[in-house]
Scaffold this active site. Structure first.
Site, PDB file in Angstrom:
ATOM      1  N   CYS A 181     -10.748 -41.971  56.306  1.00  0.00           N
ATOM      2  CA  CYS A 181     -10.547 -40.804  55.427  1.00  0.00           C
ATOM      3  C   CYS A 181     -10.709 -39.563  56.298  1.00  0.00           C
ATOM      4  O   CYS A 181     -11.737 -38.898  56.262  1.00  0.00           O
ATOM      5  CB  CYS A 181     -11.554 -40.805  54.278  1.00  0.00           C
ATOM      6  SG  CYS A 181     -11.666 -42.384  53.395  1.00  0.00           S
ATOM      7  N   ALA A 182      -9.699 -39.263  57.097  1.00  0.00           N
ATOM      8  CA  ALA A 182      -9.894 -38.404  58.263  1.00  0.00           C
ATOM      9  C   ALA A 182      -9.759 -36.907  58.002  1.00  0.00           C
ATOM     10  O   ALA A 182     -10.340 -36.107  58.731  1.00  0.00           O
ATOM     11  CB  ALA A 182      -8.913 -38.811  59.367  1.00  0.00           C
ATOM     12  N   ALA A 183      -8.960 -36.494  57.015  1.00  0.00           N
ATOM     13  CA  ALA A 183      -8.736 -35.063  56.818  1.00  0.00           C
ATOM     14  C   ALA A 183     -10.053 -34.358  56.455  1.00  0.00           C
ATOM     15  O   ALA A 183     -10.908 -34.967  55.800  1.00  0.00           O
ATOM     16  CB  ALA A 183      -7.695 -34.842  55.725  1.00  0.00           C
ATOM     17  N   PRO A 184     -10.258 -33.118  56.881  1.00  0.00           N
ATOM     18  CA  PRO A 184      -9.318 -32.257  57.600  1.00  0.00           C
ATOM     19  C   PRO A 184      -9.225 -32.493  59.102  1.00  0.00           C
ATOM     20  O   PRO A 184      -8.427 -31.851  59.757  1.00  0.00           O
ATOM     21  CB  PRO A 184      -9.844 -30.853  57.312  1.00  0.00           C
ATOM     22  CG  PRO A 184     -11.317 -31.044  57.164  1.00  0.00           C
ATOM     23  CD  PRO A 184     -11.486 -32.390  56.500  1.00  0.00           C
ATOM     24  N   GLY A 185     -10.056 -33.353  59.682  1.00  0.00           N
ATOM     25  CA  GLY A 185      -9.817 -33.771  61.048  1.00  0.00           C
ATOM     26  C   GLY A 185     -10.849 -33.413  62.091  1.00  0.00           C
ATOM     27  O   GLY A 185     -10.693 -33.769  63.257  1.00  0.00           O
ATOM     28  N   SER A 186     -11.932 -32.737  61.715  1.00  0.00           N
ATOM     29  CA  SER A 186     -12.917 -32.343  62.730  1.00  0.00           C
ATOM     30  C   SER A 186     -13.607 -33.566  63.337  1.00  0.00           C
ATOM     31  O   SER A 186     -13.862 -33.612  64.541  1.00  0.00           O
ATOM     32  CB  SER A 186     -13.949 -31.388  62.120  1.00  0.00           C
ATOM     33  OG  SER A 186     -14.579 -31.982  60.995  1.00  0.00           O
ATOM     34  N   LYS A 187     -13.914 -34.572  62.496  1.00  0.00           N
ATOM     35  CA  LYS A 187     -14.537 -35.791  63.024  1.00  0.00           C
ATOM     36  C   LYS A 187     -13.537 -36.583  63.866  1.00  0.00           C
ATOM     37  O   LYS A 187     -13.905 -37.186  64.881  1.00  0.00           O
ATOM     38  CB  LYS A 187     -15.088 -36.652  61.890  1.00  0.00           C
ATOM     39  CG  LYS A 187     -16.185 -35.988  61.071  1.00  0.00           C
ATOM     40  CD  LYS A 187     -16.659 -36.905  59.966  1.00  0.00           C
ATOM     41  CE  LYS A 187     -17.620 -36.197  59.024  1.00  0.00           C
ATOM     42  NZ  LYS A 187     -16.932 -35.147  58.213  1.00  0.00           N
ATOM     43  N   ASP A 261      -3.636 -45.210  51.331  1.00  0.00           N
ATOM     44  CA  ASP A 261      -4.866 -45.329  50.548  1.00  0.00           C
ATOM     45  C   ASP A 261      -5.864 -46.143  51.372  1.00  0.00           C
ATOM     46  O   ASP A 261      -5.605 -47.294  51.706  1.00  0.00           O
ATOM     47  CB  ASP A 261      -4.545 -46.028  49.232  1.00  0.00           C
ATOM     48  CG  ASP A 261      -5.750 -46.159  48.306  1.00  0.00           C
ATOM     49  OD1 ASP A 261      -6.891 -45.944  48.772  1.00  0.00           O
ATOM     50  OD2 ASP A 261      -5.560 -46.501  47.133  1.00  0.00           O
ATOM     51  N   CYS A 342     -21.126 -36.484  52.218  1.00  0.00           N
ATOM     52  CA  CYS A 342     -21.845 -35.203  52.151  1.00  0.00           C
ATOM     53  C   CYS A 342     -22.504 -35.078  50.776  1.00  0.00           C
ATOM     54  O   CYS A 342     -22.561 -34.008  50.187  1.00  0.00           O
ATOM     55  CB  CYS A 342     -20.925 -34.023  52.437  1.00  0.00           C
ATOM     56  SG  CYS A 342     -19.388 -34.018  51.500  1.00  0.00           S
TER      57      CYS A 342
END
Length: 846
Positions: A181-187, A261, A342
């Site tokens: 579940c990557a967005a927004p992409g900072s990780k 998904d 979070c």
């Protein structure tokens, strides 16, 4: 069995009123309200965490105080690019002293400072209030620096707690990693950095015929290049687009972005020899940073305070469990998965972890990893082994009633009670056995949830966060996981409860229930409740809109009555309780050539492609550089505008799965771009090097290389586009001009070696085009400004563009000529009109 049988009644309690607006656990919609006008208060939100046993009362008050404060601004220097650490030093030497000298109301303003939880001073935060930042010039200069370096990829602006999960994955170069579940992409950006490691230095060693494996860390067997791969996925196309924007600036070829998904992420097929059994990709590391209620973000997300309800976490539990379980299925044996949210809600955290481990077959198949010695300066709290489940009900438009449950059986009994007394009162249909704490019959079966990590806002001035590290010990077959609701199965559970418990008694204090195996690989798991009685009810006062105190109410069930001997004797013959279940969703079945409006095509060029061979020969690229990793993004495989480069594993995956319906939305870095000029016939290779991919190629080049040694020359090339390079040899480009005069028209590598004395704190390589009468750095305006700010402290450079100016002059001259022509035409028409008028005038008027 989840929850066991002990625990009091949910009971009936008085409702909560929210701090504002009178809506329970919510309040009015404040999405259009200014931040400063929003009250950071929600009685239901506060009471759950205050009375749920998460923290001691004194520490809770401190935590809640921090949760209502503004969140410090934070950012991270990227950890792989050679210039990132040099940029960090520029930041420390240039901007910290200026901010430190600022005073506000007679007191010094605290400057940005490194976050001690992370090594190497790569993570920084700033706690200065916005009203101060807006008033003083040093902050404005610092802000420009942040924006410029973020655009260049040297800085990632990211919340501190979101930087934690990648650290616990322990990624090494060469590993295959999935960010579900990557967005927004900072990780994802952090993970990509870890996969590539110090690749640049190792490739240079390999190109100079030295071994790249200097320390045995990671797999750099591809001539110094990392053999690893990151697949970053998100289910939403727009969010996946944000993800692409975030990672694209880092210029990593070992990266694929997909849109699926996560709960049914498809199996990726690997190429095998004809006739061999199909093989599917397994991952060394997986990050499952799942969708959550986000109540740990209350410091920056104002909607949390107005809209928090217990149904947020309950509604997400099953989705989170499905995503985590799918991740565990795809993980290699011995691999590591990090689950994070979070949220501070145990229903979204520890309950999901326990359910996933059970569904996988217990602790013999999946174990929680003790990471207490990792990031030792990160202040954290252990995961919870006990918690309470909160629900609210409402009837006839009355205020909502809050209920807290410690067990599944207590929930069933309370629900049954209300079905008789107040059948119109509806409890959440998302409450299931899996949301309650697990109870094992032996220490060997116990899930050590204390190994999970909870980061609370007050510990190091951050948001709230949850992290759990899981290791896969054995294979996991398709099994069953608990669904959020199933009326028929719940009725069975009620019947079983009634058959074991006399209707006139409270829920027994101790009972053992055995659950049938969910699959061949899932071992039977027994649970029983702890022997201690629940704590006495705590009471809380809430405020009305007028600020008057309401009667205190209880959020904790009443203690159960003593269990009688008849109920104890029924344990052995007690009916097994069938928990609500559903077969876990299988991976998506891909259909060949599945099309949608967002379809991207990826076609790899043959290794002997004549155009690519001509380009590489023009630059003198070593034969060791791979020829089979170049691709284009059109279905026909035509060399139209851009040529991309990817890693070997990315090529294998894209080629094998592009027609199976996988939704790939990004892969590769731009290596070459077609260059259209008037003197096209005189250019041996009409393709220009691209800043994205130039560092990958440059160590292997022996032709078309020039060296910049002077700051003045570099400044001139940055501040001025298309400076003149006349055919007669006269120029003002110093050493660069002399080298370019000996070259044919076309692109070249411009090297800037690291030289502290010359003012170059890190090495650079930039693409430069040699035109017939000029030269030009092929660097866009934003990157030019970033380099000018970084090296020359030019805060507002005026970049000269001779070509644009000439085009503007030509356009202006054409406009003036047209105006002149219009005037002449008007004057001519006027003269003709006068002549006609004279011809028509009567003689008597002349």
């Amino acid at each position: 069995m989840r929850g066991g049988s002990r625990g009091g009644r949910g009971g009936k309690g008085k409702s909560f009123k929210s701090g504002r607006g009178g809506k329970k656990g919510g309040g009015r919609d404040v999405r259009t309200e200014p931040w400063g006008e929003t009250t950071r208060k929600n009685d239901l939100f506060e009471s759950y965490y205050k009375m749920g046993g998460f923290l001691e009362e004194e520490e809770f008050e401190k935590m809640w105080e921090y949760l209502a404060m503004d969140l410090p601004n934070s950012f991270r220097f990227t950890g792989t690019k050679a210039d990132a650490l040099a940029v960090r030093e520029i930041f420390k030497q240039r901007y910290i002293p200026g901010i430190t000298s600022v005073e506000f109301e007679g007191k010094p303003v605290p400057p940005p400072e490194p976050v001690q939880a992370f090594p190497d001073e790569l993570v920084w935060h700033m706690k200065t209030h916005k009203k101060i930042i807006r008033r003083f010039a040093p902050f404005a200069e610092f802000q420009k620096f942040l924006v410029a370096e973020t655009t260049s990829g040297n800085i990632s602006r990211q919340e501190v707690v979101s930087m934690i999960p990648p650290h616990f994955l322990d990624v090494k170069p060469g590993m295959v990693v999935l960010d579900m579940c990557a967005a927004p992409g900072s990780k994802s950006a952090q993970l990509a950095e870890m996969i590539h490691g110090d690749e640049e230095d190792r490739v240079k060693r390999a190109a100079n015929n030295k071994s790249p494996n200097i320390d045995g860390e990671g797999d750099y067997s591809d001539d110094g290049r990392s053999t690893g791969l990151l697949i970053a996925n998100d289910t939403d196309y727009k969010r996946a687009g944000m993800l692409v924007h975030q990672v694209k600036r880092l210029n990593f070829p070992n990266l694929i972005v997909t849109q699926h998904d996560a709960a049914i992420f498809p199996s990726i097929e690997l190429p095998v020899a004809e006739g061999d059994k199909k093989q599917y990709l397994k991952y060394d590391r997986i990050l499952a940073d799942v969708p959550c209620s986000g109540d740990g973000t209350a410091r920056k997300n104002v909607n949390v305070w107005q809209k928090w309800t217990p149904k947020d976490g309950l509604g997400l539990h099953n989705l989170q469990l499905r995503i985590l379980f799918r991740g565990l299925q795809m993980l290699k044996k011995g691999g590591r998965l990090v689950y994070s949210t979070c949220s501070m809600n145990p229903i979204e955290n520890e309950a999901v972890i326990a359910s996933a481990i059970e569904a996988s077959g217990g602790v013999s198949r999946v174990q929680l990893v003790d990471c207490s010695d990792h990031l030792p300066k990160l202040i954290r709290k252990p995961g919870l082994n006990t918690w309470k489940v909160l629900d609210t009900t409402q009837i006839n438009g009355e205020e909502k009633t809050a209920h807290m449950f410690t067990s599944w059986d207590a929930f069933l009994k309370t629900k049954e009670k209300y079905e008789k007394e107040e059948p119109e009162r509806q409890f959440s249909n998302k409450i299931s056995p899996g949301v309650f704490p697990p109870i094992a019959t032996s220490e060997e079966e116990r899930i050590p949830l204390e190994r999970c990590m909870r980061v609370y806002p007050h510990l190091q001035d951050t948001g709230g966060f949850f992290i759990a590290v899981l290791e896969k010990l054995g294979d996991i077959k398709v099994t069953q996981i608990r669904n959020s609701h199933n009326e028929a199965e719940e009725q069975k559970a009620k019947d079983a409860t009634r058959s074991a418990i006399p209707a006139t008694t409270e829920v027994p204090a101790e009972r053992e229930i055995e659950v049938e195996p969910e699959a061949e690989s899932a071992a039977p798991l027994k649970r029983k409740l702890e022997e201690d009685q629940p704590a006495p009810p705590k009471r809380v006062k809430t405020l009305t809109e007028n600020g008057d105190a309401e009667d205190p109410i209880s959020l904790v069930e009443e203690p159960p009555k003593e269990e009688n001997s008849s109920s104890l004797s029924n344990r052995a013959t007690e009916a097994q309780v069938a928990t609500p279940t559903t077969v876990v969703a299988k991976p998506a079945k891909l259909k060949p050539e599945a099309q949608n409006n967002n379809k991207e095509y990826y076609e790899y060029l043959p290794s002997d492609d004549a155009t690519v061979d001509g380009i590489l020969s023009f630059f003198g690229i070593s034969d060791r550089f791979p020829r089979d990793r170049f691709m284009v993004k059109n279905k026909q495989g035509l060399l139209l505008n851009k040529i991309y480069y990817t890693s070997e594993l990315a090529r294998s995956i894209i080629s094998q799965n592009k027609d199976r319906g996988m939704r790939f939305i990004h892969c590769g870095v731009v290596m070459f771009v077609a260059h259209k000029i008037k003197a096209q016939d005189h250019v041996k290779a009409p393709w220009r090097l691209q800043n994205e991919g130039i560092r990958i190629l440059e160590p292997w080049a022996k032709n078309r290389i020039i060296t910049c040694k002077s700051r003045d020359t570099l400044f001139r090339l940055l501040i001025e586009m298309f400076p003149k390079l006349p055919k007669d040899g006269t120029h003002e480009l110093n050493e660069i001009g002399d080298q370019l005069n000996a070259m044919d028209i076309g692109c070249c590598f411009m090297r800037v070696e690291q030289d502290e004395e010359a003012g170059f704190p890190f090495p650079m390589v930039l693409p430069l085009w040699r035109h017939p009468g000029s030269a030009n750095l092929m660097v866009d305006k934003d990157d030019r400004k970033a380099i000018l700010l970084r090296l020359f402290n030019e805060t507002n450079p005026n970049i000269i563009n001779h070509v644009a100016e000439q085009a503007a002059r030509v356009k202006e001259e054409a406009r003036l000529a047209e105006e002149e022509s219009e005037k002449e035409k008007e004057n001519g028409e006027s003269a003709d009109a006068d002549a006609d008028a004279d011809a028509d005038t009567p003689m008597t008027e002349l």
